[in-house]
Structures are given as C-alpha cells and as structure tokens.
Design an enzyme around this catalytic site. Structure first.
Site, PDB file in Angstrom:
ATOM      1  N   LYS A  26      13.795  25.775  20.553  1.00  9.00           N
ATOM      2  CA  LYS A  26      15.163  25.917  20.376  1.00  9.00           C
ATOM      3  C   LYS A  26      15.705  24.740  21.571  1.00  9.00           C
ATOM      4  CE  LYS A  26      16.687  30.043  19.955  1.00  9.00           C
ATOM      5  NZ  LYS A  26      17.037  31.324  20.329  1.00  9.00           N
ATOM      6  N   ARG A  97      20.130  32.240  25.965  1.00  8.69           N
ATOM      7  CA  ARG A  97      19.203  32.557  24.749  1.00  8.69           C
ATOM      8  C   ARG A  97      17.738  32.255  25.211  1.00  8.69           C
ATOM      9  NH1 ARG A  97      21.558  27.980  20.787  1.00  8.69           N
ATOM     10  NH2 ARG A  97      20.662  29.549  19.153  1.00  8.69           N
ATOM     11  N   GLY A 106      13.489  37.338  16.243  1.00  4.19           N
ATOM     12  CA  GLY A 106      13.791  38.706  16.553  1.00  4.19           C
ATOM     13  C   GLY A 106      13.048  39.457  17.783  1.00  4.19           C
ATOM     14  N   MET A 108      12.777  38.533  20.905  1.00 13.12           N
ATOM     15  CA  MET A 108      13.427  38.230  22.177  1.00 13.12           C
ATOM     16  C   MET A 108      14.625  38.166  22.173  1.00 13.12           C
ATOM     17  SD  MET A 108      10.468  35.875  24.096  1.00 13.12           S
ATOM     18  CE  MET A 108      10.872  34.579  23.066  1.00 13.12           C
ATOM     19  N   ARG A 370      15.449  23.867  13.226  1.00 19.45           N
ATOM     20  CA  ARG A 370      13.959  24.066  13.544  1.00 19.45           C
ATOM     21  C   ARG A 370      13.244  23.915  12.198  1.00 19.45           C
ATOM     22  NH1 ARG A 370      14.540  30.403  14.593  1.00 19.45           N
ATOM     23  NH2 ARG A 370      15.309  31.113  12.524  1.00 19.45           N
ATOM     24  N   HIS A 488     -20.569  43.498  -3.054  1.00 18.51           N
ATOM     25  CA  HIS A 488     -20.796  42.834  -4.546  1.00 18.51           C
ATOM     26  C   HIS A 488     -19.373  42.919  -5.014  1.00 18.51           C
ATOM     27  CE1 HIS A 488     -21.248  43.429  -8.740  1.00 18.51           C
ATOM     28  NE2 HIS A 488     -22.133  42.662  -8.746  1.00 18.51           N
ATOM     29  N   SER A 796     -29.039  24.284   1.046  1.00 19.60           N
ATOM     30  CA  SER A 796     -27.812  24.812   1.007  1.00 19.60           C
ATOM     31  C   SER A 796     -27.726  25.853   1.932  1.00 19.60           C
ATOM     32  CB  SER A 796     -27.595  25.119  -0.567  1.00 19.60           C
ATOM     33  OG  SER A 796     -26.544  25.880  -0.543  1.00 19.60           O
ATOM     34  N   CYS A 863     -23.104  27.511   0.510  1.00 18.42           N
ATOM     35  CA  CYS A 863     -22.754  28.183  -0.628  1.00 18.42           C
ATOM     36  C   CYS A 863     -22.405  29.537  -0.621  1.00 18.42           C
ATOM     37  CB  CYS A 863     -23.880  28.148  -1.926  1.00 18.42           C
ATOM     38  SG  CYS A 863     -25.172  28.727  -1.298  1.00 18.42           S
ATOM     39  N   TYR A 883     -21.459  18.640   0.894  1.00 18.97           N
ATOM     40  CA  TYR A 883     -20.464  19.409   0.199  1.00 18.97           C
ATOM     41  C   TYR A 883     -20.418  20.688   0.435  1.00 18.97           C
ATOM     42  CZ  TYR A 883     -24.313  21.552  -2.234  1.00 18.97           C
ATOM     43  OH  TYR A 883     -25.577  22.397  -2.347  1.00 18.97           O
TER      44      TYR A 883
HETATM   45  P1  ADP Z   1      17.650  34.043  17.835  1.00 19.67           P
HETATM   46  O1  ADP Z   1      16.378  33.239  18.202  1.00 19.67           O
HETATM   47  O2  ADP Z   1      17.284  35.599  17.634  1.00 19.67           O
HETATM   48  O3  ADP Z   1      18.242  33.295  16.631  1.00 19.67           O
HETATM   49  P2  ADP Z   1      19.861  32.700  19.184  1.00 19.67           P
HETATM   50  O4  ADP Z   1      19.639  32.371  20.814  1.00 19.67           O
HETATM   51  O5  ADP Z   1      19.669  31.504  18.434  1.00 19.67           O
HETATM   52  O6  ADP Z   1      18.903  33.789  18.835  1.00 19.67           O
HETATM   53  O7  ADP Z   1      21.310  33.667  19.088  1.00 19.67           O
HETATM   54  C1  ADP Z   1      21.673  34.275  18.460  1.00 19.67           C
HETATM   55  C2  ADP Z   1      22.915  34.232  17.384  1.00 19.67           C
HETATM   56  O8  ADP Z   1      23.854  33.525  18.532  1.00 19.67           O
HETATM   57  C3  ADP Z   1      22.779  32.953  16.719  1.00 19.67           C
HETATM   58  O9  ADP Z   1      23.458  33.343  15.519  1.00 19.67           O
HETATM   59  C4  ADP Z   1      23.337  31.508  17.200  1.00 19.67           C
HETATM   60  O10 ADP Z   1      23.859  30.735  16.395  1.00 19.67           O
HETATM   61  C5  ADP Z   1      24.324  32.467  18.193  1.00 19.67           C
HETATM   62  N1  ADP Z   1      24.821  31.673  19.268  1.00 19.67           N
HETATM   63  C6  ADP Z   1      23.768  31.472  20.276  1.00 19.67           C
HETATM   64  N2  ADP Z   1      24.407  30.591  21.420  1.00 19.67           N
HETATM   65  C7  ADP Z   1      25.927  30.580  20.958  1.00 19.67           C
HETATM   66  C8  ADP Z   1      26.857  29.582  21.391  1.00 19.67           C
HETATM   67  N3  ADP Z   1      26.817  29.224  22.579  1.00 19.67           N
HETATM   68  N4  ADP Z   1      27.954  29.750  20.866  1.00 19.67           N
HETATM   69  C9  ADP Z   1      28.038  30.474  19.674  1.00 19.67           C
HETATM   70  N5  ADP Z   1      27.055  31.111  19.145  1.00 19.67           N
HETATM   71  C10 ADP Z   1      25.936  31.263  19.836  1.00 19.67           C
HETATM   72 MG    MG Z   2      18.691  31.472  16.381  1.00 17.93          MG
END
Ligand code: ADP
Ligand code: MG
Ligand code: MG
Length: 907
Positions: A26, A97, A106, A108, A370, A488, A796, A863, A883
C-alpha cells in the site's frame, strides 16, 4: 541513523513502487501514484522493518525513538493540506492504515478520521459548513478506534459489535433503515452513547488528545500483525512472520460530505473473465468500507455495468436510473477523470489494477492501487491481451500465469452460487480436480450398467483396484474412504482427468447393505452426492456444474511456452484415447504407457488369470499366446495416435495378486471358467499373498522369474511397430524395465528384449528402431546409475516409488499419518505430490549425473506424479532432464512450468 519514515504528497514521494518490502504494498504504491502525478492525499509511511522493532522495544521506548520522524511527517501533511492536527479552527484528520508486502485482505486494521474530539469536531463542522458530516465522521472514528485500538471488536463473528448494537437501537427508535437517514442530532446522541459504551467495556475514557490517539493507532496497527487472524492467514499462505506490516498515516479525504461526495472500488479489467472492461462499485455520501460492508446496495460505476447489473436483478431501466444510477451518469466529469486515471495506472503498472477512490465534493482522490486478484481464466486472458497490446513482453506474459491454478481451466466446475447453498458431508484429499455430481454406486459394474441406462453416477469405494477401471471411467467422479494422493484411485482419476476425492476418512462404506454413513447420516445406493476434486469437499445432493471453455488465449499461451522451453513434456497414457487427449494438449510423446491396464480390458482378464494360475512355463506360454495379439493391437493403436512421437512402454509392473479375485464368489466363478476346482483357485490366490506387496514379487522381478512374460510383451511391441511401419505410421518404441535395483537385473531383461526383437526382425524381414531403458525408482538404482547406464539407453525416474522407498512411507497407507504430519508441520508438503528436492531430489541428481558419466547422451525423464507439479517440473529442468511426463490433463500445467523454469534460469 536508520530512516523509519517516508513522506509522500503533492506529486512527490521518498518511496516508490519497488519499495514494497520496506513500505508494504500500500505504502509503496501510494508513493508511486504521487510520482506519476495522480491526486493522492498527502501522508507518510512508517517502514515494515519498524514493526519488529516496535514490538521488541515496547510502546513507550518505540514512541520516544520514532517521535521526531512522525512529528516531521505530520508537519509535512499539514503544510500540503493547509490544516493543523488537533487545531480547533482548521483541524487535520488522518487515517492510520496497515499494509504488508503482500495484501492480506481483512487481516489487519485501519482507523479513519483520527484527530477528532469535542473541539475539533466543532472546527470541522464550521470549516466544512456541514455539521452532519462532522458528527458522522466523529461517530465513525469512535467506533473504529474503539474496535481496533481499544480492543472492543468481538473475537468471534457470532458476537455482535457493541457499536453496531447501539446504531441499530437508535435507528429503531427513529424508525429509519439507513445510516444516512440519521440526523445531526441523532449522530450527536450516538457519539455520547458510544463514549459511554467505551467507558463501560474498557474502563477507560475515550482519548481526546489527537497525539495520544495517533500513537495508539500506530501501535494497534503494528500489533495487528500478530493478531490470531493474521497469524493464521500467514500460515495458510506461507508468508514469513518476520516481514511485518508498515503503517501509513494519511490525510483524510471525505466521501461522506453529502450528495456530491462518494467512495468506491474499481478494477481496470474484469477479475472473473479477464475481459478488458473497466468496472467497479461506488456509494454516494459514504466512507471507507461502506461499499463492501453491505449496509447499502453499492452502485455500478459504468453505465454499461449498471445496465447489466439491473438486468440480472430484474430491475427496470426507470428504477435503475432513479435508485441505482451509475457514476458515469451521476458525475460524468469525475467519471471521465477516473476512467483516464485507471487507464494510466494500468499503463504504468502493466497489469490489471484494483483501486480505491474517494470523491470529496466533486473532487477525485486515489487511496490505493494494487495488482488485482483474479481467476485463473482471467489470469491467462489478461496476460495474453496485455502482450497483444504491447504492454508486456512474452517472457513476462508467461511468468504472469500461476501454473498451479491452470487446472481450473481444464475441468468442469461447480456453479458458485449453487455451491454456497450446498451441505458438506465429508472432506478428503483433493486427489483429482474438477467437479462431479451423480448418484451413488458402490460397485464398478453398477457404474457401467447405470451409465448405460443414462444415469450419472459417482463411484464410492473403500479403495479402488485395477478391476474397477472401467467403472471409474463410467463414473462422473470417484470417492474413496482410504488412500492418499498417489493411491490407485487418485492416480488413475488424474490420468483420466476425472474428479476424485480420496481418503475421505469420515465416511464409512458398507458394501453389503449398499450404503455409506457420513456425519451420522446414511446415504444409499442411488442417492445424489457431489464431489469437489479441487478442494476435497463432498456435498450432499446435486450441485449444478458448468463446463469450462478452452479459450483461444489458452492455446496461444501454450504455443508461446514452447518457444522458451528446453524440456519436452510427455504424457502418461495407456490408451489411444488418452494419448489423443494429451497430444491435443501438446504432449510430445508418451513417457509412461502402463501395460497392466491393458490386461483388464474386456474379457482378456481371463487369459491373464489363466497365465497366473498356470503351474509351469508351458501353461503360462499358452495363456500368453492368447494375450499377445491383444497387446499388439493395443500398442498399434497407441503408436498410431502418437505417430512420429516417442512412446515409452513399461513392462508389467504390479504384483500378480492384483489380477486375481479375492472374494469367494468371484473365485468360484473363475474356477468354473477355467475348468478347475474352487480349491485350486483359492490355493493359488493364497500362494500369491504377500506381506508387503509393494516390495514383493513385482516389476522386473516378474520378468526375470518368468522371462516368457517379457518375451511376449517385447514381441507385441516390436510386431506392433512393424505393423505400423507397413501402414506408413512412424512408431518410436522405448521399452522400459521397471523396478531395477542392480545392473544384472537390467542386463537379463535387456537380453530377453533384444533377442526377441532380433527374432521378430528375422521373421518379418524388416526392422524398426527401438530403445531399451529403465525406470530409476529404487534408491540403489540411483546410486549405481553409472553401472546401469552401461545397459540402459534412457532413464525415467519413477518418483512415486522412489519417494516411497526413500521415505519408507507405504504409498497406500500414508492416509493414516500424512495429514497429521502436515498439520504438525513435520512435513511441509505431501512428498507424493510435491517432489522432496532435499532428499529424493538428491537421488534424482545423483542418478542423472552418474548415468550421464557413463553415457553422455543418456535421455532422462520423470514419470511419477511429480511430472505435472510445477515446483517439481522446475526442479527437473534444473537437474537437466530431457523431459517430464504427466497425466494428460496436467500437460498444459507442465508446459507452462517448464517454460517458466527456462525463463527463470536465464534471469
Ligand atoms: P484495507 O487494507 O483493509 O483495504 P485500507 O487501509 O485500504 O484498508 O482502508 C480501509 C478503507 O478506508 C478503504 O476503503 C480506504 O479507501 C478508506 N480510507 C483509507 N484511508 C483513507 C483516507 N485517508 N481518506 C479516505 N478514506 C480512506
Ligand atoms: Mg484498501
Ligand atoms: Mg513404480
């Protein structure tokens, strides 16, 4: 001093996309997006390296160390955004974040709107002129911070989030359904109740100092690397624990400022099909995870997508336009900007992107990008289309596709929605991928007769034996209660490209009463069940399946692979039909043709049994004479199917007892047929019994004790090749002796084969080229390969047996302990699936080197089942094999892995 914080904002950044290891995916991409001029809110990233240090030092010391850099980071954001952290007039809010090297969806935590308290919320309201928005942000902040930092998030999914309970209650009081219908007053009430709940549950006041909030959140994100969910996810996906997560602190932008604000996610191509079509979802007046949270129905971004969606939902065009309009319709200007940005992102990253964006009062901000997750079909299509579009080169296209998942494209699969509603009744090993649904039968001949009546059946057995072959072929899928990945059932099913779940220990099969018990429930003959050979799951009832389509891109990818591959890919095939399937998949020969399977075709088993029961050589020869024309015919069929390509034929391998009936009734039938007494049959069967048949009278030990068997098979092969030659078909037989342990064993077999061939040449007054070689599947053979190569023209590696004998694990009994070994991490992989490169691999290397030291031009292949497993295929490449050979449906997988190995080597 080590740099721990990297800044980004206003078109500049200290990091870049290649810094994923340091900044997490990220953080690295937020930096990169700045560099390419996209609108990204300013912020900074604390490195993933610091994660370990934070957890080592402990909070207090870590804060002391990091403070100067973080304070500088906040000033940097303040400058760019023109707001001040904690200021009551013009407050800056941030998000905190998580973000590791690879995305862990989901796993962390993230906190939004950080920096709010009673003072700053008033400032935010005044500055934005939008009181409701300010209080909406505040209540969101308390909820996220309470959950993530103060530990109020319930442990299990069943337990309710205390904040959600309060929201539901207030909505009920007000008689409204949506969060957006709550007024400023309601939200203020909500904040008060939230704070009270925090005090009640944690015993602490909700922190008001923004700096205290910030450090709390940073600590929570670093700490979340070690929450149980994240640890479990890493274990599942083989992610090292020492990587750590980075922390991103970033200025907030607000999608919840009213009707001209929104938030959403988008993909540059379709992640299911790979189609080059921009798509995604958004919500007006919303923030963060609202889109995926399912509280409100998200809307499609493009008009086309929106119309398609409405059609699927049976929603009229009027209703769609009014209630669920696309972003393209609602904010055409922003849409156009977003469209251009997604194009630019894909051009830049040269791969399909999955992005997050927020629109604040008509202004677009990018928050994440990503490489998007996708199905295997999409993976192939996207790679080939990016190549066509000139965005990536051929080598990149080949390495973009995950060979392990290519299987998905070759077998029927379950309809996703049908699967969601189905009940799992047992779980076994994913022995052969695909989906099967049919009615239960317990006997192979029933499978055949039911199929002849037009029924779809699933063959359920405790385990299968070669006798069940035709029944297995007739069934949609095979389920066994016992047996491992190379049992088998598993091997044969993979060869057939047929779905199979093996070793489902939870089911009990009762042949007598023609029923099975799973999860305490009885299933009788004729009941419907469904098998998922990709996951090993067994379902009750009928689950709808869909046929996969082999797209043109798939074929193109395969052709491309051939350009880079050094190894050939052959197939394991015993019938012209399998040979043809494999040839269509691009096999360049047969690496293993098992002759014993031919002994079960039609009624020839009678002649086989006659041979086994014979008391002397004379009797055996008589029976073998009956088998000769049948085998010759089989070989002709296979040589014809493989016209011009080499065919490795293995001489008889399994212990003889596998060919004779074990139960009383069949023994009596057999006695009648052969005109002998039931006792005689019984006694003979008894005498064939072995304590450990896998290490008993089998392989070349048969041919060396009963040379007439080898003679007959050699004759059948050579005569078939000559017959083909006459018909203008080019047969290239390679005669392979199984289970050699000493050079003498091979020498004796070679003499029989060569003298038989000479005899046939004389009789026919014609010749063909052929080779004599051996399997290397006994450790002693690998260690003495230099001696063996004096006779053998090719090797083989039979890595199924080699693994069995190197580990000392009985292939047919591993089901009892292997799953436990895997669970306890005593083994990383099932060594029958993934070649053990450290141990068994050494024998393969030694065997190859020693063999070539005697005979430099020695042809070497593999094989075993490993010939179709990507990491093992790559190993074979590195060892210098000519092969690999695998079951027909694995041929494309092996072709891809072989090409990838060649490309990786040159890097
Ligand atoms: P995840 O890795 O679980 O996607 P994120 O860190 O991307 O978590 O954030 C969760 C949500 O919050 C995402 O929808 C992201 O776009 C939103 N978000 C994160 N940072 C900001 C920010 N600075 N302003 C507005 N929305 C944010
Ligand atoms: Mg995200
Ligand atoms: Mg073997």
């Amino acid at each position: 001093m080590k740099k721990n914080v990297y800044l980004f904002g206003a078109g500049k950044a200290e990091g870049r996309a290649t810094d994923k290891n340091l900044l997490g995916g990220k953080g690295a991409n937020l930096a990169e997006m700045n560099r390419i001029g996209l609108p990204v809110p300013a912020g900074f990233t604390i490195t993933a390296d610091y994660c370990n240090r934070w957890n080592e030092l402990g909070t207090e010391k870590a804060i002391e160390e990091l403070k100067p850099e973080v304070e500088k980071g906040i000033s940097h954001i303040e400058e760019i955004m023109g707001a001040k952290f904690g200021d009551r007039e013009n407050p800056l809010l941030v998000s905190v974040r998580s973000g590791a090297r690879v995305s862990m969806p989901g796993m962390m935590d993230t906190v939004l709107n950080l920096g709010l308290n009673e003072d700053t919320v008033a400032g935010l309201a005044k500055k934005s002129g939008n009181e409701r928005f300010a209080w909406d942000s505040y209540r969101r902040f308390i909820q996220m911070y309470g959950d993530v930092v103060m530990g109020m998030k319930p442990e299990s999914k069943e337990d309710e989030d205390p904040f959600e309970v309060i929201i539901d209650k207030i909505k009920k009081e007000k008689g409204v359904e949506l969060d957006t219908e709550l007024t400023t007053d309601d939200l203020q009430k909500l904040v008060a109740r939230f704070k009270k709940a925090v005090k009640e549950v944690t015993g602490n006041e909700f922190p008001t100092d923004p700096w205290e909030q910030l450090w709390g959140a940073i600590g929570a994100v670093f700490g979340s690397w070690n929450n149980s969910r994240a640890i479990y996810y890493r274990k599942m996906n083989g992610i090292p624990h020492h990587w750590g997560t980075a922390v991103n602190v970033q200025s907030m932008v607000y999608g919840n400022m009213g009707e001209n604000s929104a938030t959403g996610v988008a993909f540059t191509r379709d992640s299911a099909t790979g189609e080059n079509i921009f798509n995604g979802e958004y919500l007006v007046n919303a923030q963060g995870e609202d889109v995926v949270a399912g509280i409100r129905t998200p809307q499609e971004i493009t008009l086309e997508g929106s119309r398609r969606w409405a059609k699927l939902q049976n929603i009229s065009e009027e209703e769609r336009k009014e209630k669920y309009p696309s972003l393209e319709e609602v904010m055409p200007e922003v849409y156009k900007q977003l469209f251009d940005i997604q194009k630019k992102l894909e051009e830049h990253y040269k791969d399909m992107q999955d992005l997050e964006f927020t629109i604040q009062e008509g202004r677009l901000w990018l928050l994440q990008t990503r490489n998007g997750k996708r199905t295997s079909a999409a993976e192939v299509r996207i790679a080939m289309e990016l190549l066509e579009e000139g965005k990536i080169d051929e080598k990149t296209a080949i390495t973009r596709v995950n060979a392990n998942r290519l299987d998905e494209l070759l077998h029927p699969e379950f309809d996703k929605s049908a699967l969601e509603e189905a009940t799992i009744i047992s779980k076994g090993l994913p022995a052969s991928p695909g989906a099967a649904t049919g009615r239960i039968v317990f006997f192979a001949d029933d499978a055949e007769t039911w199929k002849a009546k037009g029924e779809k059946v699933v063959l359920v057995r405790i385990e299968t034996s070669p006798e069940d072959l035709s029944g297995m072929d007739a069934a949609e899928g095979i389920l066994t209660a016992r047996g491992g990945m190379t049992s088998h059932a598993a091997v044969v099913a993979r060869g057939m490209g047929k779905c199979c779940v093996s070793g489902a220990g939870g089911i009990r099969v009762n042949y007598k009463e023609r029923k099975m018990v799973a999860e305490g429930k009885e299933y009788k003959e004729g009941d419907w069940i469904s098998l998922n050979g990709t996951t090993g799951e067994v379902y009750e009832g009928k689950v709808e399946t869909i046929e996969p389509k082999m797209s043109g891109n798939f074929g193109k990818l395969m052709n491309l692979c051939d350009k880079y591959t050094r190894m050939n890919v052959r197939t394991n095939a015993d019938t012209p039909k399998d040979a043809k399937v494999a040839r269509d998949f691009g096999a360049s020969g047969i690496g293993l043709c098992r002759t014993e399977h031919m002994f079960f075709e039609g009624d020839r088993i009678k002649a086989v049994r006659e041979m086994i029961l014979a008391d002397d050589e004379k009797g055996r020869r008589k029976a073998l004479d009956k088998l000769l024309p049948m085998q010759r015919g089989d070989f002709e069929g296979i040589f014809e199917a493989m016209d011009g390509l080499p065919v490795t034929v293995r001489l008889l391998d399994p212990p003889l007892h596998e060919f004779v009936p074990q139960d009383e009734k069949s023994q009596a039938d057999m006695a009648k047929e052969l005109g002998v007494s039931p006792e005689e049959v019984f006694n003979k069967v008894e005498s064939l019994h072995e304590v450990n048949p896998m290490l008993g009278h089998r392989g070349c030990r048969l041919g060396n004790t009963y040379p007439e068997i080898t003679e007959m098979q050699a004759r059948a092969i050579i005569e078939a090749a000559l017959n083909c030659k006459k018909r203008g078909i080019k047969a290239l037989p390679e005669i392979m002796v199984p289970l050699i342990g000493t050079k003498e064993e091979l020498k004796m077999q070679e003499e029989i084969i060569r003298s038989t061939a000479e005899k046939v040449f004389e009789e026919r007054n014609d010749t063909v080229d052929y080779m004599v070689g051996t399997m290397i599947e006994i450790p002693r053979a690998a260690l003495t390969a230099d001696e063996i190569a004096k006779t053998a023209e090719f090797f083989s590696f039979g890595t199924n047996d080699l693994t069995q004998m190197t580990f000392g694990y009985s292939r047919d009994d591993v089901g009892k302990f292997l799953p436990i070994y895997l669970e306890k991490n005593l083994l990383e992989h099932d060594p029958f699936q993934v070649l053990d490169q450290t141990g068994v691999g050494q024998l393969v290397e030694i065997g190859t080197q020693k063999g070539r030291s005697t005979r430099p031009e020695l042809k070497v292949g593999i094989c075993g089942e490993h010939g179709g497993e990507p990491s093992s295929v790559k190993f074979c490449h590195r060892v210098g094999m000519n092969y690999v050979s695998c079951s027909p449906f694995r041929v494309p997988v092996a072709r891809l892995a072989a090409a990838q190995a060649a490309i990786e080597e040159n890097k």
